[in-house]
Write a protein that holds these residues in place. Structure first.
Motif, mmCIF file in Angstrom:
data_model
loop_
_atom_site.group_PDB
_atom_site.id
_atom_site.type_symbol
_atom_site.label_atom_id
_atom_site.label_comp_id
_atom_site.label_asym_id
_atom_site.label_seq_id
_atom_site.Cartn_x
_atom_site.Cartn_y
_atom_site.Cartn_z
ATOM 1 N N PHE A 19 0.808 -1.214 0.000
ATOM 2 C CA PHE A 19 0.000 0.000 0.000
ATOM 3 C C PHE A 19 0.847 1.272 0.000
ATOM 4 C CE2 PHE A 19 -2.925 -3.036 2.308
ATOM 5 C CZ PHE A 19 -3.723 -3.269 1.198
ATOM 6 N N LYS A 20 2.154 1.140 -0.204
ATOM 7 C CA LYS A 20 3.035 2.300 -0.287
ATOM 8 C C LYS A 20 3.097 2.807 -1.734
ATOM 9 C CE LYS A 20 3.847 2.174 4.081
ATOM 10 N NZ LYS A 20 3.155 3.140 4.958
ATOM 11 N N TYR A 21 3.758 3.955 -1.916
ATOM 12 C CA TYR A 21 3.741 4.642 -3.205
ATOM 13 C C TYR A 21 4.302 3.793 -4.341
ATOM 14 C CZ TYR A 21 4.764 8.130 -6.803
ATOM 15 O OH TYR A 21 4.847 8.811 -7.988
ATOM 16 N N ALA A 22 5.478 3.200 -4.148
ATOM 17 C CA ALA A 22 6.125 2.468 -5.240
ATOM 18 C C ALA A 22 5.267 1.305 -5.717
ATOM 19 C CB ALA A 22 7.501 1.963 -4.793
ATOM 20 N N ALA A 23 4.723 0.527 -4.785
ATOM 21 C CA ALA A 23 3.902 -0.620 -5.157
ATOM 22 C C ALA A 23 2.587 -0.174 -5.790
ATOM 23 C CB ALA A 23 3.634 -1.486 -3.931
ATOM 24 N N THR A 24 2.011 0.896 -5.259
ATOM 25 C CA THR A 24 0.754 1.415 -5.809
ATOM 26 C C THR A 24 0.964 1.924 -7.229
ATOM 27 O OG1 THR A 24 0.005 2.055 -3.609
ATOM 28 C CG2 THR A 24 -1.101 3.089 -5.476
ATOM 29 N N LEU A 25 2.065 2.625 -7.443
ATOM 30 C CA LEU A 25 2.391 3.152 -8.765
ATOM 31 C C LEU A 25 2.559 2.016 -9.775
ATOM 32 C CD1 LEU A 25 3.018 5.839 -10.225
ATOM 33 C CD2 LEU A 25 5.418 5.442 -9.679
ATOM 34 N N LYS A 26 3.260 0.970 -9.374
ATOM 35 C CA LYS A 26 3.446 -0.189 -10.261
ATOM 36 C C LYS A 26 2.107 -0.839 -10.568
ATOM 37 C CE LYS A 26 5.964 -4.533 -10.826
ATOM 38 N NZ LYS A 26 4.789 -5.231 -11.347
ATOM 39 N N SER A 27 1.264 -0.972 -9.552
ATOM 40 C CA SER A 27 -0.047 -1.573 -9.748
ATOM 41 C C SER A 27 -0.898 -0.728 -10.693
ATOM 42 C CB SER A 27 -0.749 -1.740 -8.401
ATOM 43 O OG SER A 27 -1.956 -2.442 -8.544
ATOM 44 N N PHE A 28 -0.834 0.599 -10.536
ATOM 45 C CA PHE A 28 -1.566 1.485 -11.437
ATOM 46 C C PHE A 28 -1.064 1.297 -12.865
ATOM 47 C CE2 PHE A 28 -2.354 5.259 -13.902
ATOM 48 C CZ PHE A 28 -3.630 5.650 -13.524
ATOM 49 N N TRP A 29 0.252 1.288 -13.044
ATOM 50 C CA TRP A 29 0.803 1.185 -14.394
ATOM 51 C C TRP A 29 0.486 -0.165 -15.013
ATOM 52 C CZ3 TRP A 29 2.007 4.739 -17.661
ATOM 53 C CH2 TRP A 29 2.613 4.372 -18.860
ATOM 54 N N ASP A 30 0.508 -1.235 -14.223
ATOM 55 C CA ASP A 30 0.138 -2.558 -14.732
ATOM 56 C C ASP A 30 -1.292 -2.551 -15.256
ATOM 57 O OD1 ASP A 30 2.603 -3.568 -14.100
ATOM 58 O OD2 ASP A 30 1.958 -4.600 -12.278
ATOM 59 N N ARG A 31 -2.195 -1.882 -14.531
ATOM 60 C CA ARG A 31 -3.578 -1.772 -14.978
ATOM 61 C C ARG A 31 -3.674 -0.920 -16.234
ATOM 62 N NH1 ARG A 31 -4.107 -2.711 -9.486
ATOM 63 N NH2 ARG A 31 -6.163 -3.328 -8.691
ATOM 64 N N TYR A 32 -3.032 0.232 -16.196
ATOM 65 C CA TYR A 32 -3.145 1.232 -17.249
ATOM 66 C C TYR A 32 -2.548 0.756 -18.576
ATOM 67 C CZ TYR A 32 -2.455 5.694 -19.670
ATOM 68 O OH TYR A 32 -2.466 6.700 -20.595
ATOM 69 N N SER A 33 -1.356 0.185 -18.524
ATOM 70 C CA SER A 33 -0.601 -0.115 -19.740
ATOM 71 C C SER A 33 -1.233 -1.210 -20.588
ATOM 72 C CB SER A 33 0.839 -0.498 -19.383
ATOM 73 O OG SER A 33 0.865 -1.658 -18.564
ATOM 74 N N THR A 34 -2.108 -2.012 -20.005
ATOM 75 C CA THR A 34 -2.727 -3.110 -20.752
ATOM 76 C C THR A 34 -4.079 -2.739 -21.352
ATOM 77 O OG1 THR A 34 -3.748 -3.959 -18.718
ATOM 78 C CG2 THR A 34 -1.573 -4.832 -19.309
ATOM 79 N N LYS A 35 -4.528 -1.519 -21.111
ATOM 80 C CA LYS A 35 -5.871 -1.114 -21.552
ATOM 81 C C LYS A 35 -5.847 -0.434 -22.917
ATOM 82 C CE LYS A 35 -7.756 -2.559 -17.737
ATOM 83 N NZ LYS A 35 -6.547 -3.060 -17.094
#
Length: 251
Positions: free
Chosen positions: A36-52
């Protein structure tokens, strides 16, 4: 109305400071877990975003921008729904954002519509986005569909910090609306709403105040909802925001 003329250091700092809260909600963001920290959240956001596909990407960045502006500029509201859908790597289903206003002890359902102008003027594009937000929310709030309210309740439970005294009040309000949906007595006019247009278009071609005023006045004259707030957002392009998120994620 809010026009982001420059992708400033202040905006970058705001995203860094609030991304975990925006994506996970205040309660989970306060946990000590690395996920739930910034780095992990950012990676999770990008994983979601980049595949759409492009349309979904525009919607995700529009919602992110709406979260940021509401958190920073609309002090009377608490955002009580996260951007992330916990069940899958996608944006939230049902209602885009759910807000709580402590002064009135009321919940506000928020719909964000995002897009570019294409061959239209900024004013015409904004009017179209706001009209789509109005029509979509009008239909959804009158549906005999409890899943929207189940999602809103689950989001609020995960998002609202346990120390907040209004948590049970919010869950009760959302539950009553869910009951109305189940009983097929739901009507849009029971609900406070925020309609948001997130336009990605050249910031020198600004949306005129009279455009948003005209849309709002028509909605007030022919009321569909209990109370309405209209928020017009404009950012030059989505490229700098996307590039910032990619760079921060190290991708």
């Amino acid at each position: 109305m809010c026009c982001v003329e420059n992708f400033s250091d202040e905006l970058k700092t705001t995203i860094r400071d609030n991304l975990t809260r925006i994506c996970h909600g205040a309660d989970l963001a306060s946990r000590s877990s690395i996920m739930f920290k910034y780095a992990a959240t950012l990676k999770s956001f990008w994983d979601r975003y980049s595949t759409k596909e492009d349309k979904t990407r525009i919607g995700m960045l529009g919602e992110l921008l709406a979260h940021v502006i509401i958190l920073k500029k609309l002090d009377s509201f608490d955002v009580i729904s996260p951007l992330f859908n916990m069940e899958e790597k996608h944006i939230r289903k049902g209602f885009d954002l759910v807000l709580y206003e402590s002064a009135s002890n009321e919940v506000w359902i928020t719909e964000v519509k995002s897009g570019g102008a294409g061959t239209r003027t900024s004013c015409a594009a904004t009017s179209a986005l706001l009209a789509k937000a109005r029509d979509d929310l009008k239909g959804r709030l009158a549906e005999a569909e409890t899943n929207h309210w189940h999602n809103a309740i689950n989001a609020a439970q995960k998002s609202i910090n346990e120390s907040k005294g209004y948590k049970e009040s919010v869950l009760e309000i959302l539950g009553l609306e869910g009951d109305n949906a189940y009983l097929n007595t739901a009507v849009a006019s029971d609900n406070n709403v925020v309609l948001v247009s997130a336009l990605f278009n050249d910031a020198t071609r600004k949306v005129e105040e009279k455009t948003v005023e005209h849309f709002t006045n028509k909605l007030i004259a022919n009321p569909i909802f209990k109370t309405v707030l209209v928020l017009s957002l404009q950012k030059g392009t989505l490229q700098k925001l996307e590039d910032f998120l990619r760079t921060e994620a190290g991708c």
